[in-house]
Design an enzyme around this catalytic site. Structure first.
Site, PDB file in Angstrom:
ATOM      1  CG  ASN A  10      -1.639   1.246   1.494  1.00  0.00           C
ATOM      2  OD1 ASN A  10      -1.730   2.105   0.622  1.00  0.00           O
ATOM      3  ND2 ASN A  10      -2.200   1.382   2.693  1.00  0.00           N
ATOM      4  CE  LYS A  12      -0.033   3.351   4.820  1.00  0.00           C
ATOM      5  NZ  LYS A  12       0.010   3.471   6.261  1.00  0.00           N
ATOM      6  CG  HIS A  99      -5.860   1.773   5.344  1.00  0.00           C
ATOM      7  ND1 HIS A  99      -5.455   2.742   6.221  1.00  0.00           N
ATOM      8  CD2 HIS A  99      -4.796   0.955   5.156  1.00  0.00           C
ATOM      9  CE1 HIS A  99      -4.188   2.522   6.540  1.00  0.00           C
ATOM     10  NE2 HIS A  99      -3.770   1.444   5.912  1.00  0.00           N
ATOM     11  CD  GLU A 101      -2.952   5.521   6.847  1.00  0.00           C
ATOM     12  OE1 GLU A 101      -2.976   5.585   5.603  1.00  0.00           O
ATOM     13  OE2 GLU A 101      -1.972   5.071   7.482  1.00  0.00           O
ATOM     14  CD  GLU A 171      -3.304  -2.500   7.455  1.00  0.00           C
ATOM     15  OE1 GLU A 171      -2.202  -2.663   6.929  1.00  0.00           O
ATOM     16  OE2 GLU A 171      -4.001  -1.489   7.262  1.00  0.00           O
ATOM     17  N   GLY A 177       2.590   2.356  10.793  1.00  0.00           N
ATOM     18  CA  GLY A 177       3.528   3.462  10.617  1.00  0.00           C
ATOM     19  C   GLY A 177       4.225   3.880  11.899  1.00  0.00           C
ATOM     20  CB  SER A 216       5.379  -1.628  12.031  1.00  0.00           C
ATOM     21  OG  SER A 216       4.975  -0.284  12.237  1.00  0.00           O
TER      22      SER A 216
END
Ligand code: PGA
Length: 253
Positions: A10, A12, A99, A101, A171, A177, A216
């Site tokens: 991904n 991003k 996701h 985010e 996730e 991240g 991560s």
């Protein structure tokens, strides 16, 4: 294990044409022939055509294309949106839905995620349904309740049978991240819960469902995660932008 492992990168909001070319050249040279692990890249929309051409040019049958988001609508007056049908036309096979985010920064609710899941499948895309708890939720001991609720929203809308043509990604939000990976045992526990939840409704679909771990994942922790019984691959963010890291994660499977 009968499930074919999948590693998806991904990207991003990263990339430019020359970076895409360099990254794809390395990935295609390294994994084009992989027949055991499926590898997918998920660039921002404007680079889909370029990546589609690079994959076709390399004859890389093991490398797939995916997108990071989609509209719930097929067409119409929805400025700024991109439909599932458009993604299919540019060679996408996968699309992320839900996701964290998108959920946290763009207000996507469980219902919106369920609608995107439907829109993806309507066009023949495989949704990669992302599920995950925040650190606070984990500390409150409600991880399974949160994951269960996120999963139920999609099952209620689409039925469990829809998971025959979908992928799930666990996730944990606190691991994305941050450099903090869930331990292989922590991840396995939630993956097993997800598979059990599906198995209670349909054991066959649960047995063939691919559940990826994301958060991560790096070359040095990938193998331990992927060795867990219910972890069928990874959804990779930061490390997907570094060819050597991404390739070694793919090879860890
Ligand atoms: P990360 O991102 O690998 O950088 O933690 C994973 C993701 O957001 O899919």
């Amino acid at each position: 294990m009968s499930r074919q492992p999948l590693v998806a990168g991904n990207w991003k909001l990263h990339g430019n044409k020359s970076m895409v070319r360099g990254l794809m050249d390395s990935i295609l040279a390294a994994v084009a022939e992989s027949d055991t692990t499926e590898v997918a890249v998920m660039p921002p929309y404007p680079f889909l055509a370029q990546v589609q051409e690079l994959i076709a040019g390399a004859g890389a049958t093991g490398v797939r294309l995916g997108a990071q988001n989609l509209s719930i609508h097929d067409e119409g007056a929805y400025t700024g949106e991109v439909s599932a049908g458009m993604l299919v036309e540019f060679g996408c096979q996968y699309v992320l839905t839900g996701h964290s985010e998108r959920r946290a920064l763009f207000g996507e609710t469980d219902q919106m995620v369920a609608d995107k899941f439907v829109a993806a499948q309507r066009a023949g895309l495989q949704p990669v349904l992302c599920l995950g708890e925040t650190l606070e939720q984990r500390e409150d001991g409600i991880t399974e309740a949160v994951i269960g609720r996120q999963l139920d929203a999609v099952i209620t809308q689409s039925g469990v049978a829809a998971f025959a043509d979908a992928v799930v990604a666990y996730e944990p939000v606190w691991a994305i991240g941050t450099g903090k990976t869930a331990s292989p045992e922590q991840a396995q526990e939630v993956h097993a819960f997800i598979r059990r939840t599906i198995a209670d409704m349909d054991a066959k679909i649960a047995g063939s469902l691919r559940i990826l771990y994301g958060g991560s994942v790096k070359p040095d922790n990938a193998a331990d995660l992927f060795n867990q019984e219910d972890i069928d691959g990874g959804l990779i963010g930061g490390a997907a932008l570094k060819a050597t890291d991404f390739i070694s994660i793919c090879k860890a499977l």
